[in-house]
Design a protein around this motif. Structure first.
Motif, PDB file in Angstrom:
ATOM      1  N   CYS A  73       0.839  -1.190   0.000  1.00  0.00           N
ATOM      2  CA  CYS A  73       0.000   0.000   0.000  1.00  0.00           C
ATOM      3  C   CYS A  73       0.881   1.250   0.000  1.00  0.00           C
ATOM      4  N   ARG A  74       0.590   2.175  -0.890  1.00  0.00           N
ATOM      5  CA  ARG A  74       1.349   3.422  -0.959  1.00  0.00           C
ATOM      6  C   ARG A  74       0.993   4.376   0.171  1.00  0.00           C
ATOM      7  N   THR A  75      -0.101   4.108   0.868  1.00  0.00           N
ATOM      8  CA  THR A  75      -0.522   4.980   1.960  1.00  0.00           C
ATOM      9  C   THR A  75       0.026   4.514   3.296  1.00  0.00           C
ATOM     10  N   CYS A  76      -0.234   3.250   3.651  1.00  0.00           N
ATOM     11  CA  CYS A  76       0.149   2.768   4.988  1.00  0.00           C
ATOM     12  C   CYS A  76       1.367   1.852   4.980  1.00  0.00           C
ATOM     13  N   TYR A  80      -0.650  -6.456   0.879  1.00  0.00           N
ATOM     14  CA  TYR A  80      -1.995  -6.997   0.722  1.00  0.00           C
ATOM     15  C   TYR A  80      -2.108  -7.713  -0.608  1.00  0.00           C
ATOM     16  N   THR A  81      -3.108  -8.570  -0.724  1.00  0.00           N
ATOM     17  CA  THR A  81      -3.313  -9.329  -1.965  1.00  0.00           C
ATOM     18  C   THR A  81      -4.682  -9.057  -2.572  1.00  0.00           C
ATOM     19  N   GLU A  82      -5.487  -8.246  -1.923  1.00  0.00           N
ATOM     20  CA  GLU A  82      -6.835  -7.969  -2.423  1.00  0.00           C
ATOM     21  C   GLU A  82      -6.796  -6.872  -3.490  1.00  0.00           C
ATOM     22  N   LEU A  83      -7.971  -6.395  -3.894  1.00  0.00           N
ATOM     23  CA  LEU A  83      -8.041  -5.348  -4.903  1.00  0.00           C
ATOM     24  C   LEU A  83      -7.573  -4.005  -4.365  1.00  0.00           C
ATOM     25  N   ARG A  89      -8.998   0.701   3.521  1.00  0.00           N
ATOM     26  CA  ARG A  89     -10.424   0.670   3.180  1.00  0.00           C
ATOM     27  C   ARG A  89     -11.274   0.762   4.444  1.00  0.00           C
ATOM     28  N   GLN A  90     -10.922  -0.033   5.455  1.00  0.00           N
ATOM     29  CA  GLN A  90     -11.653   0.018   6.721  1.00  0.00           C
ATOM     30  C   GLN A  90     -11.583   1.399   7.348  1.00  0.00           C
ATOM     31  N   ARG A  94     -14.685   3.891   8.171  1.00  0.00           N
ATOM     32  CA  ARG A  94     -14.871   4.365   9.537  1.00  0.00           C
ATOM     33  C   ARG A  94     -14.871   5.895   9.595  1.00  0.00           C
ATOM     34  N   LEU A  95     -13.938   6.522   8.905  1.00  0.00           N
ATOM     35  CA  LEU A  95     -13.832   7.982   8.952  1.00  0.00           C
ATOM     36  C   LEU A  95     -14.990   8.680   8.250  1.00  0.00           C
TER      37      LEU A  95
END
Length: 99
Positions: A73-76, A80-83, A89-90, A94-95
């Motif tokens: 992930c470029r953010t966190c 991951y292996t999902e889309l 995403r969570q 939530r936010l």
């Protein structure tokens, strides 16, 4: 087929259904009249109904044995292996107050 690839294909199909796209699942075969079917769905008639439209057609074989690519992930920075990154995403959900 790896369970991760199968899960990714089913997740993609679920996402397509959620935005009300046509999703067919089943074994691809040709009948005696030369018409193609995906499970019980007549692919030939579906394609003729969409004649002249600009389409995106995605096919995922459930017997594909290629490994699923692990992405970062470029953010966190999590792998991951999902889309999309499930952690980010969570947090977005939530936010935005959806859960």
């Amino acid at each position: 087929m790896s369970a991760m690839r199968r899960a990714a294909i089913y997740k993609l199909a679920k996402s397509a259904r959620e935005i009300e796209l046509d999703v067919m699942e089943g074994q691809l075969h040709q009948d005696a009249n030369g018409r193609w079917h995906v499970g019980e769905h007549d692919l030939s008639s579906w394609l003729s109904r969409h004649s002249g439209e600009n389409l995106v057609l995605a096919l995922g074989s459930l017997s594909d044995d290629r490994p699923v690519n692990v992405r970062t992930c470029r953010t966190c920075g999590r792998d991951y292996t999902e889309l999309e990154c499930p952690h980010c995403r969570q947090n977005r959900i939530r936010l935005r107050g959806h859960a």
